[in-house]
Scaffold this motif. Structure first.
Motif, PDB file in Angstrom:
ATOM      1  N   TYR A 493      11.496  63.363  91.715  1.00 37.07           N
ATOM      2  CA  TYR A 493      11.639  62.437  90.540  1.00 37.07           C
ATOM      3  C   TYR A 493      13.121  61.712  90.836  1.00 37.07           C
ATOM      4  N   LEU A 494      13.876  62.491  90.941  1.00 42.37           N
ATOM      5  CA  LEU A 494      15.366  61.802  91.286  1.00 42.37           C
ATOM      6  C   LEU A 494      15.255  61.030  92.545  1.00 42.37           C
ATOM      7  N   ARG A 495      14.539  61.222  93.630  1.00 41.28           N
ATOM      8  CA  ARG A 495      14.347  60.644  94.836  1.00 41.28           C
ATOM      9  C   ARG A 495      13.575  59.530  94.484  1.00 41.28           C
ATOM     10  N   PHE A 496      12.604  59.352  93.800  1.00 41.00           N
ATOM     11  CA  PHE A 496      11.589  58.325  93.625  1.00 41.00           C
ATOM     12  C   PHE A 496      12.519  57.362  92.787  1.00 41.00           C
ATOM     13  N   GLN A 497      13.139  57.711  92.038  1.00 42.28           N
ATOM     14  CA  GLN A 497      14.183  56.614  91.106  1.00 42.28           C
ATOM     15  C   GLN A 497      14.997  56.063  92.046  1.00 42.28           C
ATOM     16  N   TRP A 498      15.675  56.576  92.929  1.00 39.18           N
ATOM     17  CA  TRP A 498      16.484  56.473  93.769  1.00 39.18           C
ATOM     18  C   TRP A 498      15.842  55.030  94.726  1.00 39.18           C
ATOM     19  N   TRP A 501      15.236  52.198  92.098  1.00 31.03           N
ATOM     20  CA  TRP A 501      16.393  51.192  91.775  1.00 31.03           C
ATOM     21  C   TRP A 501      17.457  50.950  92.706  1.00 31.03           C
ATOM     22  N   VAL A 502      17.533  51.678  93.829  1.00 31.33           N
ATOM     23  CA  VAL A 502      18.439  51.662  94.754  1.00 31.33           C
ATOM     24  C   VAL A 502      18.086  50.865  96.167  1.00 31.33           C
ATOM     25  N   VAL A 503      17.051  51.544  96.854  1.00 31.66           N
ATOM     26  CA  VAL A 503      16.617  51.106  97.974  1.00 31.66           C
ATOM     27  C   VAL A 503      15.657  49.821  98.038  1.00 31.66           C
ATOM     28  N   SER A 504      14.692  49.771  96.747  1.00 28.43           N
ATOM     29  CA  SER A 504      13.915  48.634  96.546  1.00 28.43           C
ATOM     30  C   SER A 504      14.829  47.547  95.537  1.00 28.43           C
ATOM     31  N   TYR A 505      15.860  47.755  95.226  1.00 28.11           N
ATOM     32  CA  TYR A 505      16.640  46.709  94.621  1.00 28.11           C
ATOM     33  C   TYR A 505      16.515  45.276  95.298  1.00 28.11           C
ATOM     34  N   SER A 506      16.039  44.322  94.808  1.00 33.27           N
ATOM     35  CA  SER A 506      15.861  43.022  95.436  1.00 33.27           C
ATOM     36  C   SER A 506      16.340  41.998  94.721  1.00 33.27           C
ATOM     37  N   ILE A 507      16.227  40.767  95.253  1.00 28.02           N
ATOM     38  CA  ILE A 507      16.737  39.563  94.505  1.00 28.02           C
ATOM     39  C   ILE A 507      15.824  39.249  93.258  1.00 28.02           C
ATOM     40  N   GLU A 508      14.420  39.744  93.534  1.00 30.34           N
ATOM     41  CA  GLU A 508      13.574  39.766  92.054  1.00 30.34           C
ATOM     42  C   GLU A 508      14.121  40.440  91.054  1.00 30.34           C
ATOM     43  N   LYS A 509      14.471  41.628  91.117  1.00 33.16           N
ATOM     44  CA  LYS A 509      15.100  42.381  90.267  1.00 33.16           C
ATOM     45  C   LYS A 509      16.479  41.957  89.619  1.00 33.16           C
ATOM     46  N   GLN A 510      17.270  41.342  90.529  1.00 36.65           N
ATOM     47  CA  GLN A 510      18.456  40.625  90.289  1.00 36.65           C
ATOM     48  C   GLN A 510      18.305  39.506  89.251  1.00 36.65           C
ATOM     49  N   THR A 511      17.325  38.763  89.569  1.00 38.92           N
ATOM     50  CA  THR A 511      16.804  37.424  88.767  1.00 38.92           C
ATOM     51  C   THR A 511      16.490  38.183  87.193  1.00 38.92           C
ATOM     52  N   GLN A 512      15.555  39.052  87.410  1.00 41.32           N
ATOM     53  CA  GLN A 512      15.278  39.497  85.941  1.00 41.32           C
ATOM     54  C   GLN A 512      16.449  40.091  85.217  1.00 41.32           C
ATOM     55  N   LEU A 513      17.378  40.858  85.836  1.00 40.41           N
ATOM     56  CA  LEU A 513      18.562  41.429  85.202  1.00 40.41           C
ATOM     57  C   LEU A 513      19.362  40.122  84.536  1.00 40.41           C
TER      58      LEU A 513
END
Length: 549
Positions: A493-498, A501-513
């Motif tokens: 589960y920790l690896r999945f969250q990594w 939120w980390v590996v798949s962090y993208s410009i789309e998520k930046q825009t949403q944030l």
């Protein structure tokens, strides 16, 4: 204790962690050279031995660097650059060292971790990086302390370690801020980097018993499926479809030549579900989905609907990808191309299997009833084996006539050929079956060992109906199936969250944030949306249909 000695120990531990992080990307001889240099340097310094003259070490390093640069090209560029870094570290370790030389080694260790960050994105590397930051900062503190005093007390040693920890923790907020606001590149330096482990085999344009054995022998994770919307199907109904095969020649299934065609699809009734798949790299362009994919959001690329409503990317999956799919779960799949294209049987298999095919429910005319009879025959007369060992151009013939043992590809191929001989269209489908549910993150863990092949049988007026002629796995095979306990599920589960939120962090998520941040500080609430009177648009889906030979 002398602070220089503590700084040296911390440096060596940092170098070992760096070597562990990047060793797979470097020629083994350089890894062995660096490890040997590290052990030799530590032993000589502890014993007080004299190091060889610096000019000899430097000369040997220059020769190795020139040799390493010979024949360099972009495909091995990273390997060669890291090899040079290993050579420089080895040369420094085997030289007489002063404080400035230790400073240079600390810099080289930092470069080693920076190189590892190019190719390592897993959660484990995150822990290694955090540990190495602590080692580097604390080691530098002791190194600078050695310029002031030759020895320090145990209490002073504890204080310096405490300051190293405080400085490491102080870096975390700024690191997180930079991670959140810096632009995210949508490319990698070379194909395959930063992608995770590649499966031993993938579902490509061809599939054979050997390839199935290879992928089923790999217990690593193939994908994680986060459930977003809709009721989850029963475990035995989880068939993640990847490829549909038509032609069977010399013991190998293949997808024929294909051409593009735009169609307006009238989908059958069924339940719609939505899920997000985190797919590990493999050796084909196959994307996996339940039922009939209706909409796909694939980050950084496009996806297309292919033969048999399977899903694929426009290029091979060479790095970890994530995509959200809305699928319709159906009992049968409508035909896209004429079903009579799924009747061909090679003469090398038709002749030997003709009598057997006619002897199973000889008077049965209904395609689905005949399919159930063949399915029952295979499960009753044959056993599952991970290593069947059947030989010849058509191993399935030996499997059927000698009542041999086999894995899923043998059972599925047997059923397809027996039905085709009887004039019933049938086809092989390859993908994954099942998965381990992790309730901590509401997702499935699907391993390469869950790879599976099954059958779809066509009946006019119904469509393509799935069948699975493979019998249940025997206890000796089930005992080798890797399943996680409570601790393992938590770590995954920790690896999945990594990954999320980390590996798949993208410009789309930046825009949403950014939008959420602006909305939080906005003085006025957002305006309510007005209902639209515009009717929904008709969905046009790309279909890849088989060319008529």
């Amino acid at each position: 204790m002398p602070p220089l000695r503590i700084a040296r120990y911390l440096l060596f531990i940092s170098l070992v962690l760096g070597l562990i992080s990047v060793a797979k990307e470097v020629t083994p001889v350089y890894t062995l050279l660096t490890l040997g240099s590290l052990v030799t340097s530590l032993w000589m310094e502890e014993k007080g031995f004299t190091f060889p003259p610096n000019y000899l070490v430097t000369g040997a390093a220059v020769i190795l660097i020139l040799f390493n640069l010979h024949g360099i090209h972009w495909q091995v560029f990273f390997n060669r650059v890291m090899g040079i870094l290993f050579i420089l570290i080895s040369a420094k370790l085997l030289s007489t060292k002063k404080v400035r030389d230790y400073l240079q080694l600390y810099l080289l260790s930092l470069l080693l971790m920076a190189g590892a960050a190019v190719v390592r994105w897993g959660m484990e590397f995150g822990f290694l990086l955090a540990a190495n930051i602590f080692l580097l900062l604390t080691g530098l503190i002791f190194l600078f302390a050695s310029t002031e005093r030759k020895t320090i007390s145990s209490k002073e040693t504890q204080t310096l370690f405490l300051w190293g920890g405080i400085m490491s923790l102080a870096l975390f907020p700024s690191t997180l801020l930079f991670f959140l606001i810096l632009p995210r590149p949508s490319f990698t330096l070379t194909p395959g980097w930063s992608g995770g482990k590649t499966a031993r085999s993938g579902f490509g344009e061809k599939i054979s018993p050997g390839s199935v054995e290879m992928i089923k022998g790999d217990p690593s994770v193939a994908m994680r499926v986060e459930w977003l919307k809709g009721s989850r199907p029963p475990q035995d109904k989880l068939y993640w479809r990847g490829k549909v095969y038509i032609e069977y020649r010399h013991g190998v299934w293949a997808v024929p030549w294909i051409r593009e065609k735009l169609l307006h699809l009238a989908l059958p009734r069924g339940k719609d579900v939505v899920y997000r798949i985190f797919l590990e790299p493999h050796q084909s362009n196959a994307l996996f989905a339940l039922g009939i994919p209706r909409a796909v959001a694939l980050k950084g690329s496009k996806a297309a609907i292919g033969l048999g409503y399977t899903l694929h990317a426009l290029s091979p999956i060479t790095q970890r990808v994530s995509y959200i799919t809305r699928s319709r779960l159906v009992e049968a799949y409508p035909p896209i191309i004429p079903p009579n294209q799924f009747l061909r049987v090679p003469s090398g298999a038709r002749g030997p299997l003709q009598h057997l095919a006619q002897s199973i429910a000889p008077k049965e005319k209904d395609p689905l009833a005949l399919a159930r009879a063949v399915e029952r025959y295979l499960k009753t007369n044959h056993e599952y084996s991970f290593h069947p060992g059947s030989k010849g151009p058509y191993p399935v013939v030996s499997f059927l006539l000698n009542k041999g043992k086999g894995h899923c590809e043998y059972f599925a191929t047997s059923m397809v050929l027996l039905l085709r001989i009887r004039g019933v269209p049938a086809r092989i489908v390859a993908g994954f079956h099942g998965g381990e549910w992790n309730q901590l993150g509401n997702y499935y863990i699907v391993r390469n060992s869950d790879a599976h092949t099954w059958v779809e049988v066509y009946k006019k007026g119904s469509g393509w109906v799935p069948f699975d002629p493979t019998p249940p796995l025997p206890p000796e095979v089930l005992s080798t199936t890797k399943r996680l306990g409570a601790a393992g599920r938590f770590l995954d589960y920790l690896r999945f969250q990594w990954y999320h939120w980390v590996v798949s962090y993208s410009i789309e998520k930046q825009t949403q944030l950014l939008k959420k941040t602006l909305a939080f500080f906005s003085p006025s609430p957002p305006k309510p949306r007005m209902p639209s009177s515009t009717p929904p648009k008709t969905t046009v889906v790309m279909i890849l249909t088989a060319g008529v030979c």
